[in-house]
Design an enzyme around this catalytic site. Structure first.
Site, PDB file in Angstrom:
ATOM      1  N   LYS A  49       0.141   4.235  -0.233  1.00 52.55           N
ATOM      2  CA  LYS A  49      -0.456   5.447   0.357  1.00 52.55           C
ATOM      3  C   LYS A  49      -0.189   6.630  -0.582  1.00 52.55           C
ATOM      4  O   LYS A  49      -0.189   6.448  -1.794  1.00 52.55           O
ATOM      5  CB  LYS A  49       0.067   5.657   1.787  1.00 52.55           C
ATOM      6  CG  LYS A  49      -0.123   4.382   2.622  1.00 52.55           C
ATOM      7  CD  LYS A  49       0.086   4.541   4.094  1.00 52.55           C
ATOM      8  CE  LYS A  49      -0.126   3.198   4.788  1.00 52.55           C
ATOM      9  NZ  LYS A  49      -0.017   3.265   6.253  1.00 52.55           N
ATOM     10  N   GLY A  69       2.664   2.180  10.849  1.00 52.12           N
ATOM     11  CA  GLY A  69       3.636   3.267  10.713  1.00 52.12           C
ATOM     12  C   GLY A  69       4.376   3.606  12.004  1.00 52.12           C
ATOM     13  O   GLY A  69       5.052   4.626  12.091  1.00 52.12           O
ATOM     14  N   HIS A 114      -9.479   1.447   4.811  1.00 59.22           N
ATOM     15  CA  HIS A 114      -8.208   1.572   5.525  1.00 59.22           C
ATOM     16  C   HIS A 114      -8.423   2.489   6.734  1.00 59.22           C
ATOM     17  O   HIS A 114      -9.184   3.453   6.665  1.00 59.22           O
ATOM     18  CB  HIS A 114      -7.129   2.140   4.595  1.00 59.22           C
ATOM     19  CG  HIS A 114      -5.772   2.040   5.195  1.00 59.22           C
ATOM     20  ND1 HIS A 114      -5.308   2.940   6.124  1.00 59.22           N
ATOM     21  CD2 HIS A 114      -4.792   1.119   5.038  1.00 59.22           C
ATOM     22  CE1 HIS A 114      -4.093   2.580   6.505  1.00 59.22           C
ATOM     23  NE2 HIS A 114      -3.760   1.483   5.864  1.00 59.22           N
ATOM     24  N   SER A 142       3.528  -2.290  10.234  1.00 58.33           N
ATOM     25  CA  SER A 142       4.983  -2.375  10.405  1.00 58.33           C
ATOM     26  C   SER A 142       5.573  -3.733   9.990  1.00 58.33           C
ATOM     27  O   SER A 142       6.502  -4.238  10.618  1.00 58.33           O
ATOM     28  CB  SER A 142       5.381  -2.028  11.843  1.00 58.33           C
ATOM     29  OG  SER A 142       4.992  -0.702  12.154  1.00 58.33           O
ATOM     30  N   GLU A 148      -5.330  -4.980  10.465  1.00 59.38           N
ATOM     31  CA  GLU A 148      -4.295  -3.975  10.716  1.00 59.38           C
ATOM     32  C   GLU A 148      -4.570  -3.274  12.045  1.00 59.38           C
ATOM     33  O   GLU A 148      -5.357  -2.322  12.092  1.00 59.38           O
ATOM     34  CB  GLU A 148      -4.295  -2.912   9.599  1.00 59.38           C
ATOM     35  CG  GLU A 148      -4.006  -3.459   8.219  1.00 59.38           C
ATOM     36  CD  GLU A 148      -3.399  -2.409   7.297  1.00 59.38           C
ATOM     37  OE1 GLU A 148      -2.362  -2.716   6.690  1.00 59.38           O
ATOM     38  OE2 GLU A 148      -3.927  -1.295   7.193  1.00 59.38           O
ATOM     39  N   GLU A 150      -6.739   4.802   7.913  1.00 54.97           N
ATOM     40  CA  GLU A 150      -6.479   6.228   7.652  1.00 54.97           C
ATOM     41  C   GLU A 150      -7.694   6.889   7.014  1.00 54.97           C
ATOM     42  O   GLU A 150      -7.990   8.052   7.270  1.00 54.97           O
ATOM     43  CB  GLU A 150      -5.224   6.375   6.773  1.00 54.97           C
ATOM     44  CG  GLU A 150      -3.959   6.082   7.573  1.00 54.97           C
ATOM     45  CD  GLU A 150      -2.794   5.529   6.764  1.00 54.97           C
ATOM     46  OE1 GLU A 150      -2.814   5.606   5.521  1.00 54.97           O
ATOM     47  OE2 GLU A 150      -1.856   5.005   7.394  1.00 54.97           O
ATOM     48  N   ASN A 183       0.879  -1.174   0.000  1.00 58.42           N
ATOM     49  CA  ASN A 183       0.000   0.000   0.000  1.00 58.42           C
ATOM     50  C   ASN A 183       0.911   1.217   0.000  1.00 58.42           C
ATOM     51  O   ASN A 183       1.501   1.540   1.020  1.00 58.42           O
ATOM     52  CB  ASN A 183      -0.903  -0.027   1.244  1.00 58.42           C
ATOM     53  CG  ASN A 183      -1.724   1.251   1.383  1.00 58.42           C
ATOM     54  OD1 ASN A 183      -1.775   2.070   0.467  1.00 58.42           O
ATOM     55  ND2 ASN A 183      -2.358   1.411   2.539  1.00 58.42           N
TER      56      ASN A 183
HETATM   57  P1  13P Z   1       3.095   0.321   7.658  1.00 60.44           P
HETATM   58  O1  13P Z   1       3.541  -0.981   7.030  1.00 60.44           O
HETATM   59  O2  13P Z   1       3.842   1.518   7.162  1.00 60.44           O
HETATM   60  O3  13P Z   1       3.011   0.224   9.136  1.00 60.44           O
HETATM   61  O4  13P Z   1       1.581   0.559   7.132  1.00 60.44           O
HETATM   62  C1  13P Z   1       0.671  -0.468   7.256  1.00 60.44           C
HETATM   63  C2  13P Z   1      -0.523  -0.111   6.463  1.00 60.44           C
HETATM   64  O5  13P Z   1      -1.277   0.767   6.834  1.00 60.44           O
HETATM   65  C3  13P Z   1      -0.768  -0.850   5.211  1.00 60.44           C
HETATM   66  O6  13P Z   1      -2.034  -0.590   4.720  1.00 60.44           O
END
Ligand code: 13P
Length: 250
Positions: free
Chosen positions: A11, A172, A94, A212, A166, A96, A9
């Site tokens: 982002k 992150g 997601h 992560s 997740e 976010e 992903n």
């Molecule tokens: P990270 O791998 O940067 O922690 O992000 C996970 C994520 O949100 C994947 O959709």
């Protein structure tokens, strides 16, 4: 045996020229893998990424979409639009988007149904906050999110839906759930699917872990009984790191 699906992903990262360069490089490195490799890229990169990924085993996905087919929704992209250029996957709900853009269980459910109507494969994200976790609510939150996301689907559509577990506190942050912890949460999700759609359907659903994931922890996580690969954020932005995650068995 369920396939491992390793999805990046990106982002809001990577310009079209960077996407092309990345895919040209990664496609050579992953041509031997039996794991499913997916890159979920920004809208603006989709067309370039699809061209670069032609005749490779890299699949391309979007990171969001609207649930309506068309209409007065300025700035939005429809499921049909994604499908028309041969996008295969779409991330839905997601954390976010739930956090910053008012995505709710209801809009997630509409989007999941809309994705199946046009033949897009949804990757549906569920996960608890740190507070929910500390209050012992993890199983309750993630099973409820899963149940609401899948409402209205038939068993075949459920079997073709990918769930990404997740935990929000692991995204992150560099903090990863332990492999046992992640596996237990994913087992809860699978049990919930079995309750509503039968064990046979539940056994077919691919459930990823995200939060992560990196080259050094991928093997431990993805070798667990119920973890069917991962949804990878930051570590998917570097070709070599993502290639190692895809080849986690080695
Ligand atoms: P990270 O791998 O940067 O922690 O992000 C996970 C994520 O949100 C994947 O959709």
């Amino acid at each position: 045996m369920r396939k491992k699906v390793i999805a990046g992903n990106w982002k809001m990262n990577m310009l079209p020229n960077e996407a092309i360069e990345y895919i040209d490089k990664l496609s050579k490195l992953v041509k031997d893998t039996t794991n499913e490799v997916v890159l979920c890229v920004p809208y603006i990169d989709l067309f370039y990424a699809l061209l670069a990924a032609q005749n490779t085993n890299i699949k391309i996905g979007a990171q969001n979409m609207h649930f309506e087919e068309k209409g007065a929704y300025t700035g939005e992209i429809s499921p049909q639009m994604l499908k028309s250029i041969n996008v295969e996957y779409v991330i839905i709900g997601h954390s976010e988007r739930r956090q910053y853009y008012n995505e709710t269980d209801e809009t997630v459910n509409k989007k999941v149904n809309a994705a199946h109507r046009v033949g897009l494969k949804p990757i549906v994200c569920v996960g608890e906050t740190l507070e929910e976790r500390e209050n012992g609510k993890t199983a309750e939150i993630i099973t409820e999110q899963t149940k609401l996301a899948l409402e209205g689907l038939d068993e075949e559509q459920v079997a073709k839906t990918i769930i990404a577990y997740e935990p929000i506190w692991a995204i992150g942050t560099g903090k990863t759930a332990t492999s046992e912890d992640a596996n237990n949460s994913i087992k809860e999700i699978r049990k919930e699917i079995a309750r509503n759609y039968g064990q046979e359907t539940a056994n077919r659903v691919i459930i990823q872990y995200g939060g992560s994931v990196k080259a050094e922890n991928a093997k431990e996580l993805f070798s667990m009984s119920d973890i069917d690969g991962g949804l990878v954020g930051g570590a998917s932005l570097k070709v070599d790191e993502f290639n190692k995650i895809i080849h986690f068995e080695q």
